[in-house]
Design a protein around this motif. Structure first.
Motif, PDB file in Angstrom:
ATOM      1  N   GLY A  72       1.663  -2.336  22.404  1.00  0.00           N
ATOM      2  CA  GLY A  72       1.766  -1.457  23.552  1.00  0.00           C
ATOM      3  C   GLY A  72       1.864   0.013  23.219  1.00  0.00           C
ATOM      4  N   ASP A  73       1.781   0.364  21.935  1.00  0.00           N
ATOM      5  CA  ASP A  73       1.865   1.760  21.497  1.00  0.00           C
ATOM      6  C   ASP A  73       0.595   2.074  20.707  1.00  0.00           C
ATOM      7  N   PRO A  74      -0.407   2.707  21.308  1.00  0.00           N
ATOM      8  CA  PRO A  74      -1.684   2.950  20.620  1.00  0.00           C
ATOM      9  C   PRO A  74      -1.541   3.760  19.336  1.00  0.00           C
ATOM     10  N   VAL A  75      -0.649   4.743  19.336  1.00  0.00           N
ATOM     11  CA  VAL A  75      -0.467   5.565  18.135  1.00  0.00           C
ATOM     12  C   VAL A  75       0.092   4.718  17.002  1.00  0.00           C
ATOM     13  N   LEU A  76       1.064   3.875  17.323  1.00  0.00           N
ATOM     14  CA  LEU A  76       1.642   2.984  16.323  1.00  0.00           C
ATOM     15  C   LEU A  76       0.590   2.019  15.798  1.00  0.00           C
ATOM     16  N   ALA A  77      -0.260   1.500  16.684  1.00  0.00           N
ATOM     17  CA  ALA A  77      -1.293   0.549  16.270  1.00  0.00           C
ATOM     18  C   ALA A  77      -2.251   1.181  15.269  1.00  0.00           C
ATOM     19  N   ILE A  78      -2.659   2.409  15.531  1.00  0.00           N
ATOM     20  CA  ILE A  78      -3.576   3.117  14.621  1.00  0.00           C
ATOM     21  C   ILE A  78      -2.924   3.312  13.259  1.00  0.00           C
ATOM     22  N   ASP A  79      -1.662   3.755  13.273  1.00  0.00           N
ATOM     23  CA  ASP A  79      -0.961   4.004  12.017  1.00  0.00           C
ATOM     24  C   ASP A  79      -0.746   2.716  11.238  1.00  0.00           C
ATOM     25  N   LEU A  80      -0.353   1.628  11.922  1.00  0.00           N
ATOM     26  CA  LEU A  80      -0.064   0.377  11.234  1.00  0.00           C
ATOM     27  C   LEU A  80      -1.346  -0.253  10.692  1.00  0.00           C
ATOM     28  N   ALA A  81      -2.431  -0.165  11.444  1.00  0.00           N
ATOM     29  CA  ALA A  81      -3.704  -0.674  10.939  1.00  0.00           C
ATOM     30  C   ALA A  81      -4.112   0.073   9.676  1.00  0.00           C
ATOM     31  N   ARG A  82      -3.982   1.384   9.702  1.00  0.00           N
ATOM     32  CA  ARG A  82      -4.357   2.195   8.548  1.00  0.00           C
ATOM     33  C   ARG A  82      -3.499   1.831   7.327  1.00  0.00           C
ATOM     34  N   ARG A  83      -2.213   1.709   7.525  1.00  0.00           N
ATOM     35  CA  ARG A  83      -1.319   1.440   6.402  1.00  0.00           C
ATOM     36  C   ARG A  83      -1.542   0.047   5.807  1.00  0.00           C
ATOM     37  N   THR A  84      -1.710  -0.956   6.654  1.00  0.00           N
ATOM     38  CA  THR A  84      -1.933  -2.303   6.134  1.00  0.00           C
ATOM     39  C   THR A  84      -3.310  -2.407   5.474  1.00  0.00           C
ATOM     40  N   ASN A  85      -4.302  -1.734   6.031  1.00  0.00           N
ATOM     41  CA  ASN A  85      -5.629  -1.755   5.414  1.00  0.00           C
ATOM     42  C   ASN A  85      -5.624  -1.052   4.061  1.00  0.00           C
ATOM     43  N   THR A  98      -7.772  -5.014   9.515  1.00  0.00           N
ATOM     44  CA  THR A  98      -7.251  -5.078  10.878  1.00  0.00           C
ATOM     45  C   THR A  98      -7.666  -3.819  11.626  1.00  0.00           C
ATOM     46  N   LEU A  99      -8.105  -3.972  12.863  1.00  0.00           N
ATOM     47  CA  LEU A  99      -8.525  -2.836  13.689  1.00  0.00           C
ATOM     48  C   LEU A  99      -7.547  -2.645  14.839  1.00  0.00           C
ATOM     49  N   PRO A 100      -7.274  -1.377  15.216  1.00  0.00           N
ATOM     50  CA  PRO A 100      -6.251  -1.093  16.231  1.00  0.00           C
ATOM     51  C   PRO A 100      -6.749  -1.301  17.664  1.00  0.00           C
ATOM     52  N   LEU A 101      -7.086  -2.524  17.959  1.00  0.00           N
ATOM     53  CA  LEU A 101      -7.518  -2.881  19.315  1.00  0.00           C
ATOM     54  C   LEU A 101      -6.311  -3.045  20.221  1.00  0.00           C
ATOM     55  N   PRO A 102      -6.530  -2.859  21.541  1.00  0.00           N
ATOM     56  CA  PRO A 102      -7.797  -2.780  22.280  1.00  0.00           C
ATOM     57  C   PRO A 102      -8.418  -1.385  22.383  1.00  0.00           C
ATOM     58  N   ASP A 103      -7.934  -0.425  21.606  1.00  0.00           N
ATOM     59  CA  ASP A 103      -8.500   0.930  21.621  1.00  0.00           C
ATOM     60  C   ASP A 103      -9.821   0.916  20.845  1.00  0.00           C
ATOM     61  N   VAL A 104     -10.933   0.752  21.549  1.00  0.00           N
ATOM     62  CA  VAL A 104     -12.227   0.589  20.897  1.00  0.00           C
ATOM     63  C   VAL A 104     -12.621   1.829  20.080  1.00  0.00           C
ATOM     64  N   PRO A 105     -12.503   3.056  20.607  1.00  0.00           N
ATOM     65  CA  PRO A 105     -12.833   4.227  19.768  1.00  0.00           C
ATOM     66  C   PRO A 105     -11.993   4.299  18.498  1.00  0.00           C
ATOM     67  N   ALA A 106     -10.699   3.969  18.603  1.00  0.00           N
ATOM     68  CA  ALA A 106      -9.841   3.987  17.415  1.00  0.00           C
ATOM     69  C   ALA A 106     -10.253   2.900  16.433  1.00  0.00           C
ATOM     70  N   ALA A 107     -10.628   1.733  16.950  1.00  0.00           N
ATOM     71  CA  ALA A 107     -11.076   0.643  16.082  1.00  0.00           C
ATOM     72  C   ALA A 107     -12.349   1.035  15.346  1.00  0.00           C
ATOM     73  N   MET A 108     -13.268   1.708  16.050  1.00  0.00           N
ATOM     74  CA  MET A 108     -14.513   2.149  15.417  1.00  0.00           C
ATOM     75  C   MET A 108     -14.239   3.222  14.372  1.00  0.00           C
ATOM     76  N   ALA A 109     -13.280   4.086  14.651  1.00  0.00           N
ATOM     77  CA  ALA A 109     -12.925   5.129  13.683  1.00  0.00           C
ATOM     78  C   ALA A 109     -12.323   4.512  12.423  1.00  0.00           C
ATOM     79  N   GLU A 110     -11.490   3.512  12.591  1.00  0.00           N
ATOM     80  CA  GLU A 110     -10.896   2.852  11.428  1.00  0.00           C
ATOM     81  C   GLU A 110     -11.959   2.104  10.631  1.00  0.00           C
ATOM     82  N   LEU A 111     -12.881   1.460  11.324  1.00  0.00           N
ATOM     83  CA  LEU A 111     -13.966   0.761  10.638  1.00  0.00           C
ATOM     84  C   LEU A 111     -14.815   1.753   9.837  1.00  0.00           C
ATOM     85  N   ALA A 112     -15.093   2.905  10.426  1.00  0.00           N
ATOM     86  CA  ALA A 112     -15.865   3.933   9.726  1.00  0.00           C
ATOM     87  C   ALA A 112     -15.096   4.465   8.520  1.00  0.00           C
TER      88      ALA A 112
END
Length: 320
Positions: free
Chosen positions: A67-80, A99-113
């Motif tokens: 439920g926290d998009p910022v946390l999801a982005i940070d945690l995905a980055r750190r675990t990856n 792991t991708l920070p979904l459901p934030d699709v732009p953030a998931a695409m940025a992490e994949l890139a």
């Protein structure tokens, strides 16, 4: 091709950075199943016990969405980043599924890139995100990106929306997980996802949930005059033709009846080994491995295909 050691496509890791973040959010379990202890030494011990030469590590449900998009982005980055480091430290032994920070699709695409060139073998995607399945158009840009890469994707179930509200005795991972995989893949078949994104290499957890059992039932829709199936029927392809394009891991699914159904549907060349450790205790994983090894209808060639042959070919295609 990879060597003759068993390749595990379904191995999870629960590093301290993940466990501590979940604990801070008040989360100690997934579907009432507590998060297991995890360590690198424990992983290597388990790999030795199960005859695994190479493990593809991934974060299991609930992923990084709390439920926290910022946390999801940070945690995905750190675990990856931790996965990338573990892979570099143990080449040919440890691999990783991002792991991708979904459901934030732009953030998931940025992490994949961001992970391009990292060497990680693919990604893990949960069957649904906040009640939305992969047939939802919101995910189209990410699927296009994965398709362009020819990405390897482990499709892993999560606790479906509303499951806990049912008050069932069994924790959701026991049955709801396999039902959710079935629901997700059936939706993708009938909405044309596999047609629009044919280059994604999907590996379905747990022998595809209940798909081998319900495949014949789903095939009845090939003959339905109802408008709901008009688009599907216009494509002129059978349900089984879609299921034969996918791959299936053996995690927690090596019973004779399950293997009978899966092998009659897709054959051993579409099966890869999966242990589901450490969520599945090593003692249980050894039982499922023994059941797979004791299954009398597999030829030596078919056993090799499941253990390392098919998986080796999948990993030869390339990483992120």
């Amino acid at each position: 091709m990879a060597g003759r050691g068993r390749i595990d496509f379904h191995t999870h890791f629960v590093p301290d950075i993940y466990r501590e973040t979940l604990a801070a959010a008040g989360i100690a379990s997934v579907g009432r199943v507590p998060f297991p202890q995890w360590s690198l030494d424990g992983l290597f011990e388990g790999m030795e016990q199960l005859g695994i030469a190479r493990s593809l590590l991934s974060i299991s449900a609930p992923g990084v969405d709390f439920g926290d998009p910022v946390l999801a982005i940070d945690l995905a980055r750190r675990t990856n980043d931790l996965l990338v480091q573990l892979k570099a430290d143990h080449p040919g032994v440890i691999g990783g599924l991002a792991t991708l920070p979904l459901p934030d699709v732009p953030a998931a695409m940025a992490e994949l890139a961001r992970l391009e060139g990292s060497g990680l073998e693919g990604v893990i995607l949960l069957t649904s995100s906040q009640g939305r399945y992969w047939s939802d158009p919101v995910f189209a840009p990410l699927l296009e990106m994965l398709d362009a890469k020819g990405a390897l994707v482990l499709l892993h179930p999560g606790v479906p929306a509303g499951a806990e509200a049912l008050g069932l005795t069994l924790p959701p991972p026991i049955l709801e997980f396999v039902f959710d995989t079935t629901r997700c893949v059936a939706e993708m078949i009938f909405t044309g996802i596999f047609d629009r994104y044919p280059n994604i290499r999907w590996v379905l957890s747990h022998l595809g949930g209940t798909l081998p059992f319900v495949a014949w039932r789903l095939s009845m829709m090939e003959h339905s005059p109802r408008p709901a199936y008009a688009e599907f029927n216009a494509r002129g392809r059978s349900v089984q033709s879609y299921l034969k394009r996918l791959y299936y891991d053996t995690a927690v699914s090596a019973g004779p009846a399950s293997l009978d159904a899966a092998l009659s549907l897709v054959g051993p060349e579409r099966l890869v080994f999966g242990s589901d450790i450490p969520f599945l205790p090593f003692a249980f994983a050894q039982k499922t491995l023994a059941a797979l090894e004791d299954y009398e209808w597999l030829t030596p060639e078919a056993r090799d295909a499941i253990d390392f042959g098919t998986g080796g070919k999948l990993l030869e295609v390339g990483a992120l």
